[in-house]
Each structure stands twice: as structure tokens, then as C-alpha cells.
Design a protein around this motif. Structure first.
Motif, PDB file in Angstrom:
ATOM      1  N   LEU A   1       0.832  -1.202   0.000  1.00  0.00           N
ATOM      2  CA  LEU A   1       0.000   0.000   0.000  1.00  0.00           C
ATOM      3  C   LEU A   1       0.865   1.249   0.000  1.00  0.00           C
ATOM      4  N   LEU A   2       0.408   2.269  -0.732  1.00  0.00           N
ATOM      5  CA  LEU A   2       1.097   3.556  -0.700  1.00  0.00           C
ATOM      6  C   LEU A   2       1.011   4.094   0.710  1.00  0.00           C
ATOM      7  N   HIS A   3       1.951   4.824   1.161  1.00  0.00           N
ATOM      8  CA  HIS A   3       1.992   5.403   2.502  1.00  0.00           C
ATOM      9  C   HIS A   3       1.916   4.352   3.600  1.00  0.00           C
ATOM     10  N   LYS A   4       2.150   3.102   3.216  1.00  0.00           N
ATOM     11  CA  LYS A   4       2.311   1.997   4.180  1.00  0.00           C
ATOM     12  C   LYS A   4       1.106   1.815   5.118  1.00  0.00           C
ATOM     13  N   GLY A   5      -0.055   1.862   4.562  1.00  0.00           N
ATOM     14  CA  GLY A   5      -1.211   1.578   5.415  1.00  0.00           C
ATOM     15  C   GLY A   5      -2.514   1.856   4.700  1.00  0.00           C
ATOM     16  N   TRP A   6      -3.630   1.627   5.417  1.00  0.00           N
ATOM     17  CA  TRP A   6      -4.952   1.891   4.832  1.00  0.00           C
ATOM     18  C   TRP A   6      -5.081   3.382   4.581  1.00  0.00           C
ATOM     19  N   PRO A   7      -5.484   3.792   3.386  1.00  0.00           N
ATOM     20  CA  PRO A   7      -5.676   5.219   3.148  1.00  0.00           C
ATOM     21  C   PRO A   7      -6.878   5.730   3.941  1.00  0.00           C
ATOM     22  N   LEU A   8      -6.720   6.885   4.577  1.00  0.00           N
ATOM     23  CA  LEU A   8      -7.820   7.461   5.342  1.00  0.00           C
ATOM     24  C   LEU A   8      -8.567   8.476   4.479  1.00  0.00           C
ATOM     25  N   ALA A   9      -9.767   8.820   4.897  1.00  0.00           N
ATOM     26  CA  ALA A   9     -10.601   9.801   4.207  1.00  0.00           C
ATOM     27  C   ALA A   9     -10.804   9.466   2.738  1.00  0.00           C
ATOM     28  N   SER A  10     -10.849   8.182   2.440  1.00  0.00           N
ATOM     29  CA  SER A  10     -11.141   7.797   1.060  1.00  0.00           C
ATOM     30  C   SER A  10     -11.782   6.417   1.073  1.00  0.00           C
ATOM     31  N   LEU A  11     -12.458   6.116  -0.007  1.00  0.00           N
ATOM     32  CA  LEU A  11     -13.213   4.871  -0.059  1.00  0.00           C
ATOM     33  C   LEU A  11     -12.289   3.691  -0.396  1.00  0.00           C
ATOM     34  N   VAL A  12     -12.364   2.651   0.414  1.00  0.00           N
ATOM     35  CA  VAL A  12     -11.601   1.424   0.159  1.00  0.00           C
ATOM     36  C   VAL A  12     -12.626   0.337  -0.154  1.00  0.00           C
ATOM     37  N   GLU A  13     -12.441  -0.294  -1.301  1.00  0.00           N
ATOM     38  CA  GLU A  13     -13.431  -1.294  -1.693  1.00  0.00           C
ATOM     39  C   GLU A  13     -12.798  -2.677  -1.574  1.00  0.00           C
ATOM     40  N   ILE A  14     -13.481  -3.578  -0.901  1.00  0.00           N
ATOM     41  CA  ILE A  14     -12.963  -4.932  -0.754  1.00  0.00           C
ATOM     42  C   ILE A  14     -13.940  -5.887  -1.425  1.00  0.00           C
ATOM     43  N   CYS A  15     -13.495  -6.557  -2.462  1.00  0.00           N
ATOM     44  CA  CYS A  15     -14.362  -7.496  -3.174  1.00  0.00           C
ATOM     45  C   CYS A  15     -14.098  -8.892  -2.658  1.00  0.00           C
ATOM     46  N   GLN A  16     -15.184  -9.574  -2.318  1.00  0.00           N
ATOM     47  CA  GLN A  16     -15.054 -10.915  -1.767  1.00  0.00           C
ATOM     48  C   GLN A  16     -15.983 -11.848  -2.523  1.00  0.00           C
ATOM     49  N   PRO A  17     -15.572 -13.107  -2.692  1.00  0.00           N
ATOM     50  CA  PRO A  17     -16.512 -14.058  -3.280  1.00  0.00           C
ATOM     51  C   PRO A  17     -17.702 -14.214  -2.334  1.00  0.00           C
ATOM     52  N   ALA A  18     -18.916 -14.259  -2.859  1.00  0.00           N
ATOM     53  CA  ALA A  18     -20.094 -14.397  -2.003  1.00  0.00           C
ATOM     54  C   ALA A  18     -19.998 -15.698  -1.237  1.00  0.00           C
ATOM     55  N   ALA A  19     -20.070 -15.589   0.064  1.00  0.00           N
ATOM     56  CA  ALA A  19     -19.906 -16.796   0.875  1.00  0.00           C
ATOM     57  C   ALA A  19     -21.193 -17.591   0.930  1.00  0.00           C
ATOM     58  N   LEU A  20     -22.301 -16.911   0.806  1.00  0.00           N
ATOM     59  CA  LEU A  20     -23.568 -17.623   0.809  1.00  0.00           C
ATOM     60  C   LEU A  20     -24.175 -17.458  -0.572  1.00  0.00           C
ATOM     61  N   ASN A  21     -24.421 -18.568  -1.234  1.00  0.00           N
ATOM     62  CA  ASN A  21     -25.004 -18.460  -2.562  1.00  0.00           C
ATOM     63  C   ASN A  21     -26.414 -17.916  -2.445  1.00  0.00           C
ATOM     64  N   GLY A  22     -26.752 -17.098  -3.376  1.00  0.00           N
ATOM     65  CA  GLY A  22     -28.137 -16.620  -3.421  1.00  0.00           C
ATOM     66  C   GLY A  22     -28.399 -15.466  -2.477  1.00  0.00           C
ATOM     67  N   THR A  23     -27.523 -15.229  -1.532  1.00  0.00           N
ATOM     68  CA  THR A  23     -27.733 -14.071  -0.665  1.00  0.00           C
ATOM     69  C   THR A  23     -26.565 -13.122  -0.871  1.00  0.00           C
ATOM     70  N   ASN A  24     -26.645 -12.014  -0.199  1.00  0.00           N
ATOM     71  CA  ASN A  24     -25.600 -11.029  -0.370  1.00  0.00           C
ATOM     72  C   ASN A  24     -24.489 -11.210   0.650  1.00  0.00           C
ATOM     73  N   MET A  25     -24.601 -12.268   1.430  1.00  0.00           N
ATOM     74  CA  MET A  25     -23.654 -12.441   2.529  1.00  0.00           C
ATOM     75  C   MET A  25     -22.242 -12.650   1.998  1.00  0.00           C
TER      76      MET A  25
END
Lengths: 502, 261
Positions: free
Chosen positions: B48-72
Motif C-alpha cells: 500500500l502507498l503510505h504503508k497503510g490503509w488510506p484514510l478519508a477515502s473509499l476502500v473497496e474490498i471485493c469478496q466471493p459471495a460466501a452464501l449463494n443466493g444471498t448477499n452475505m
């Protein structure tokens, strides 16, 4: 003390105000703890007595009975007080301890001139009290006026303290039971005092100190107050009991009429802001705060629409109410073209300035935290509903789903995990209703095949209601997800109850 | 109007455009957010730039849906974020539209301060967006973890979120299903998180101010208790998997047998 004049308004039928009116011949009793505390004339005529058991009263008179409603009585008295405030600012409620008679006491010496003399004033007060039967008592002292209200002497308009003392002399000792405890009244009777006159004669012959010696300072003070005896002080006025001034209940009301009907919410923003600013100024000046404001919108046909705005912490500024009102208005259309708007705030409370610790580091965020949270919570609740925002807390229980409870945002949470749970593996997500997993051909699956990793941890309990016995495991699904599964040992079936995410 | 001679009043030069802070200029780091919060994972900090989570900005984390058919979606969020959240000493961590009930005992074990953890349920998209922007702008919300509602967020809606985040000072994370990875998004940092049997794989596929991070993927170690032990896995294949007997031998936790007196 010489100049004071007290008018007592005793309401013997006060317990009846909460209930529907019955014809005079119908016996009516009001009960408290299954004892009669009030009986009307018809019931008394049939032989019912105050303090009688309810069953006996019913047998005697075939009466209608009601449970006493203290709150309604108090409200009625407060209503009367506010009404009588038009005559004198010195008016207060007197709630009697023993006899269920209560009423009001008015100090009227300073408003006689305004209302054209004692007789005129009493006439006006009697008109104001036309709804309820009232016994009047007039005397130069508060206690005296109350005692003379039992006497029912007519008010002529030219009474003087000597007349009052003469009347008080006839009052029987037993009437003092309202102020003094029973033992003291009994002691007086045994000593040979039958009326207040006996006491005053004793004082005349031997001065007040003999009474003080025999019956205590407290009683002597009471008698002094009752008769208005001037004591030998240098400056008597310093020792007088000050008269209480009635403070009318405060509320805020503001209304605004528009020149043309308003159809869009945006056009309402400025008027709403102005009216709430008025409220804010009102609250600040009086050091008050409120938790709820009410809006009423009117159209030209007097149809009205009601909107009430709450917040969790009492506010004395207008901003939060403004934001919350806008959120509510945003979610609904205006029902009609608005012609007038009203703002009411009924329940005001004393503004409690938040304690702030002296902080020299210049970091004030902690002090502001509470109010900012209230602001945020109020806005979110207005949009999402009461249940939508919460905290989670640990609760001691054997059954996993009962170890987690939802609390409101302002309640402190319990984070003390008992020793036994500190190293047990617990997931970070929980399904409030466990989801069934399939076990077929020796394979466990839940939206993918599960492989058991660690376990079992046996949890048993709740035997007094529905016994629960479960073996808990951590399982890995084929895609890597770690879930918390258990085998219900009672039913023999498998369930997924949680997900490990950290 | 002659297209070759545009109205001089409306002329916007490239220079002017480049002055704007919200235009991403490839590798130029001048306009990327500066403030960062140590993620607590050394390998991730390197990426990561600046060696950490960027603050004051949107961080998007994409994950495979753990529950099929739901948004979980749930792929080791707390494992990834708990070290950073533990560093925040004031303000509230807010969970917006979480996939399930946050379980108090598990969170206490993870070192999360429950007194500063708020849960906000907002399932409808309109409510979600309004709450997200409200929370991102609130000073007392120092960390926001939001799970996208069932209906996918459009670019404009994400942009609204990003703008609200830029007005705040905290850590703002939005969890979305992996299916949206191909869509464009205004988020400052986009990651893919995927659990494997032995590790949590994090792949940074977009980061403002850095171009060549697309293929870097790192593996974070899972807690020991989550790891299958080879012998046990073998045992599981030979015998019936949910057998108490087979798992007992390798159990890493104590068998806690309790009865209510």
C-alpha cells in the motif's frame, strides 16, 4: 404576618373528579388498597364508613366502586392552580396525608384592592370553582384557614385576626391529626385539651414555653404558626416563612401563516428554521431543554397534518430538531398545500449543563462525543426506525445465541468474558437462527462440502426449559470459509451457527 | 459554432483539469490521499502507498459471495481489519448493513472495543446510501465498515460515497461481491480478499498513485486454530468426516464440557 390573609379551598369530592358523574341517589365509593377512602352522601346514608372494607361497603349500600386515581387528582389540582393564578400569584396545592381531602391555599391579602374587596374576590373565586363542591376557610394563617374550612363560616368581608382566633378556639383537637401524628393528638386529649381553645387559654395564662416544655419545640412552633402568635424577636419579618409563588408551567408555541400555499418541502425549510431558532432562543433564555417537538401543518380548509420529532438526549439548540424534521419530511410528501404551520413544545425540562472536566491538553473530542452521538443516532433513527441502530454486548449464558444481546447506543456494554470463554473459539458473525446443514453419505455440506477442523466443544444446558446438548466444531468449506457448526445431540441433526472472519 | 474555435469563456485547459485533486494521474502520487493507518500486516503495508490503509477515502474490498443466493460476503474481514481497528482509540466503529449479527464473545476475543462499536441496519439501497454519507461525514465515526445492499451500487452512487468519505477523516471500507470487480469504481483502493485453506489472499487491483500493483497478491497467515492438520485431514477422508472420534485426537481446543448445576 399580621397582614396576611389565607383562603383555603378544600375539595371534599376530589376523589370523584376522575370518574363519570352519577345521580345523587346512587351510592359511589372510591377505594384505595381495598378500603373505602371516599363515600358520597348516598353511601354514607346507607351506613358506609371511611376506612371500611370494600365487601362490607358493597353489602351495605350496593355501591359502585372505583379505584383511586391519584395522578388524575393531581392533574386536576394543577389545572385549578393554573386557573386561580389569575387571582393571586401565591397559590399552592395542599395534599392532605390522612384525610383524602386535598385542595388549594391562596394568600389573598395583596390582591384585595385589585378585585374590589374580600367579598367580591371570594365571589369570583367561587364562580371559578363552580364545577366542584368546595369548602372555604379564611384565616390569617395557612393552617388556620385550612382548619376553618371544616367550619364553613360565611365570609362577610370584614373579618379580623381576632375573629379567626375566636373561631379557631372552637376547633376540636382531633382535627390536628392531619398535621401531627396520632400519638401526639392522643397525648393532648389525655392531658385534657379538647379544643384548640384550651391550648390558647393555656398559652395566655402560662406563655408558650409551658407548651414547649410539655410537648416539644416542634409542636410549639406549629401552634405559633397556627395562631399567628408574634414572638418576641427583634425583627419578626426575618423569621416569617416566605410565601411560595406559583410558577406556571412553561411551554413553547409558535405559529406562522404563509402568504401563499406551499406545495414543496424545500419551500418549508426557511420557515421551519426560523421557528426552531425562536424555540432555541426561548430555551436558552430560560435554561430549559426539550426532547420532543410537535409540528402541525394546516391547509386553508383547516385540515391538519401532525408530525412529531424526538431525540434521545434533551436539546437546547435547534439544529438537531431541524435536521430530524427534514429527514421526516423528506420521506413523505406534503399531504396538501400548506397554508399555516404550528410548532409546539409541551414538556420542557431543566437544562443540565454537561459536566466538563478541566482539560489543558486541548483535546475536547471526548466531551463532545455524547452529543455528537445523539445527533447521529437521532438522524439515523428518524430514517431507519427505532430498532435499526444498536450495540452488541456480552451476556452470561450457557447457550451461545443467548450470550450476545442488543443494546441501545447509550447503554454501557458488558465486555467481561468469563475465564472459561476466553480461549474457547467463538465466531465473529452469528446467525440468530441457525441454518440447517446436510449430512448425507458421510459427508457434511452447507452450500459446499464441509471438513471438520477442530472440536468438539460440548455445550449443554437450559435443562429447565428445553434441554440443549450440542457438539460444536470449526469446519472449513471447500472455498476456504470457516464456519461454526454443531450437531444437535437431542435431534441428531447438523446446523451452521456462525462464520469465523477473524 | 465553429468547432475549431471554442468559446473562450468555456475553455478549460488541461492544466486546469490537472489542478483538480480528484483526477487520477497514473503513477503521480501528488493527488493520492496522504494520511494512512497502519494495517497491522507488514506484507500488506508494503503493497500500500503510505504503508497503510488510506484514510478519508473509499476502500473497496471485493469478496466471493460466501452464501449463494444471498448477499452475505464474509472472507476474513476481522482478520484483515482488527489490527487496524484496535489502533483507533477514540470515535466509533460502525457496521452498516452487516451480513449477520456481530457475535460479542468472538469480537471481544478479537480485541474489538464493543463500547465503541455500533451496528446500523439499512437493507434498502436508498437508506444505505443516506446512512453511508451521514456516517462518513460524522466526526465521531472513525471507522465505517459497510456491506453493499442486495442491489448493486452504480458508479454515481459509489461516487457519492467517495465524496462523503473525502469529507471525513476516518477509515471507510465498502465490502462488495467479487462479481463487481470488472465494473469501474471511483474507490481509491480496491482489493480482492479470498480465503484459502491455509491463508487469506489479498490482491490489490487498483490503487490511485500506483500502476503496477495489479498483479501483486499477498497471503496472510490464518490463526492456528483454523488450520487443518494434515493427519487430521487424512483421517477425515478415511473415516466419516463428522465423527467425534476422529477429530478428538487432533483437537487443538480443550474439550469444554459444562453442565448447568
Amino acid at each position: 404576618m399580621k397582614n396576611r390573609l389565607w383562603l383555603a379551598l378544600r375539595l371534599p369530592d376530589l376523589p370523584l373528579v376522575s370518574f363519570p358523574v352519577h345521580p345523587d341517589e346512587q351510592a359511589v365509593c372510591v377505594l384505595e388498597k381495598q378500603r373505602v377512602i371516599y363515600a358520597n352522601t348516598a353511601a354514607l346514608g346507607a351506613g358506609v364508613d371511611i376506612g371500611m372494607d370494600v365487601t362490607r361497603a358493597r353489602l351495605l349500600s350496593d355501591c359502585i366502586t372505583y379505584q383511586r386515581d391519584m395522578q388524575r387528582e393531581q392533574e386536576y389540582l394543577e389545572q385549578l392552580t393554573a386557573h386561580l393564578y389569575t387571582f393571586t400569584p401565591y397559590v399552592h396545592i395542599r395534599r392532605s396525608n390522612i384525610v383524602p381531602d386535598s385542595g388549594l391555599l391562596l394568600e389573598i391579602s395583596r390582591c384585595l384592592k385589585l378585585f374590589g374587596g374580600l367579598k367580591n374576590l371570594c365571589g369570583k373565586i367561587a364562580t371559578a370553582m363552580a364545577d366542584i363542591s368546595t369548602a372555604y376557610g379564611l384565616a390569617h394563617t395557612e393552617e388556620g384557614a385550612w382548619l376553618l374550612s371544616y367550619d364553613n363560616s360565611p365570609i362577610s368581608g370584614d373579618e379580623n385576626p381576632a375573629d379567626f382566633i375566636a373561631r379557631l378556639n372552637h376547633v376540636p383537637i382531633a382535627r390536628l391529626a392531619d398535621w401531627r401524628d396520632e400519638d401526639e393528638v392522643e397525648a393532648l386529649k389525655r392531658t385534657g385539651f379538647n379544643t384548640l381553645g384550651d391550648i390558647s387559654r393555656q398559652i395566655e395564662t402560662q406563655s408558650i414555653s409551658s407548651i414547649k416544655k410539655r410537648l416539644g419545640k416542634d409542636f410549639a412552633d406549629f401552634i405559633t404558626r397556627l395562631f399567628g402568635i408574634e414572638q418576641n424577636f427583634q425583627q419578626t419579618a426575618l423569621f416569617e416563612k416566605p410565601v411560595q409563588t406559583y410558577q406556571p408551567k412553561e411551554f413553547f408555541f409558535d405559529t406562522m401563516q404563509f402568504d401563499y400555499p406551499i406545495t414543496q418541502v424545500e419551500q418549508l425549510h426557511t420557515p421551519l428554521e426560523q421557528m426552531l431558532q425562536q424555540l432555541g432562543a426561548f430555551l436558552r433564555k430560560r435554561k430549559l431543554a426539550c426532547q420532543k417537538v410537535e409540528w402541525r401543518l394546516f391547509d386553508i380548509y383547516q385540515n391538519s397534518h401532525h408530525l412529531s420529532v424526538h431525540c434521545a438526549i434533551p436539546q437546547n439548540t435547534w439544529k438537531l430538531f431541524y435536521d430530524l424534521t427534514l429527514i421526516q419530511l423528506e420521506s413523505q410528501q406534503l399531504p396538501f398545500a400548506v397554508d399555516a404551520i404550528e410548532l409546539t413544545c409541551q414538556h420542557l425540562q431543566k437544562w443540565q449543563e454537561q459536566n466538563q472536566s478541566l482539560d489543558f491538553s486541548g483535546r475536547r473530542s471526548k466531551n463532545r462525543g455524547g452529543n455528537d452521538l445523539a445527533l447521529l443516532e437521532g438522524k439515523l433513527k428518524a430514517r431507519l426506525g427505532e430498532q435499526a441502530i444498536f450495540k452488541v454486548s456480552y451476556k452470561d449464558s450457557h447457550i451461545p445465541e443467548q450470550t450476545c444481546e442488543k443494546l441501545s447506543a447509550f447503554t454501557p456494554v458488558n465486555q467481561q468474558l468469563p475465564q472459561i470463554h476466553q480461549h474457547a473459539l467463538r465466531p465473529t458473525w452469528l446467525f440468530e437462527n441457525p441454518l440447517p446443514a446436510q449430512y448425507r453419505q458421510q459427508t457434511l455440506s452447507w452450500r459446499g462440502t464441509l471438513q471438520l477442523l477442530t472440536g468438539p466443544e460440548r455445550i449443554e444446558g437450559y435443562w429447565w426449559a428445553a434441554p440443549k446438548a450440542r457438539d460444536y466444531y470449526i469446519a472449513a468449506r471447500e472455498d476456504g470459509l470457516r464456519v461454526w457448526v454443531y450437531k444437535d445431540l437431542v435431534e441428531g441433526s447438523w446446523f451452521v451457527q456462525g462464520v469465523f472472519a477473524g | 459554432m465553429n468547432p475549431d474555435k471554442p468559446n473562450p469563456n468555456k475553455l478549460i485547459t488541461l492544466e486546469q483539469l490537472l489542478q483538480r485533486g480528484d483526477i487520477w494521474r497514473g503513477q503521480s502520487q501528488g493527488f493520492a490521499p496522504q494520511a494512512a493507518l497502519d494495517s497491522g500486516h507488514a506484507e500488506l503495508n508494503e503493497c500500500l502507498l503510505h504503508k497503510g490503509w488510506p484514510l478519508a477515502s473509499l476502500v473497496e474490498i471485493c469478496q466471493p459471495a460466501a452464501l449463494n443466493g444471498t448477499n452475505m460476503v464474509s472472507q476474513g474481514e476481522w482478520l484483515l481489519l482488527a489490527p487496524a481497528l484496535r489502533q483507533l482509540k477514540e470515535g466509533y466503529t460502525v457496521l452498516l448493513n452487516p451480513p449477520a449479527l456481530p457475535f460479542a464473545p468472538g469480537l471481544i476475543q478479537a480485541g474489538i472495543d464493543l463500547d465503541r462499536l455500533l451496528v446500523v441496519a439499512a437493507e434498502k439501497k436508498a437508506d444505505f446510501l443516506a446512512s453511508f454519507t451521514e456516517l462518513a461525514r460524522a466526526d465521531i465515526c472513525t471507522a465505517l465498515m459497510a456491506w453493499q445492499p442486495k442491489h448493486n451500487l452504480s458508479y454515481t452512487e459509489l461516487r457519492k460515497c467517495q465524496l462523503a468519505c473525502s469529507e471525513g477523516k476516518g477509515l471507510y471500507l465498502l465490502f462488495r461481491p467479487l462479481s463487481v470487480r470488472q465494473q469501474s469504481s471511483p474507490a481509491t483502493l480496491r482489493l480482492r480478499a479470498q480465503l484459502h485453506l491455509r491463508s487469506l489472499e489479498i490482491q490489490v487491483f487498483k490503487q490511485k498513485g500506483s500502476l503496477n500493483s495489479a498483479n501483486t497478491s499477498i497471503h496472510l497467515a490464518l490463526p492456528e486454530t483454523w488450520l487443518p492438520i494434515a493427519a487430521h485431514a487424512n483421517l477425515g477422508q478415511e473415516q466419516s468426516p463428522p465423527s467425534t472420534h476422529s477429530t478428538n485426537n487432533v483437537s487443538s481446543i480443550k474439550r469444554a464440557k459444562r453442565k448447568v448445576p
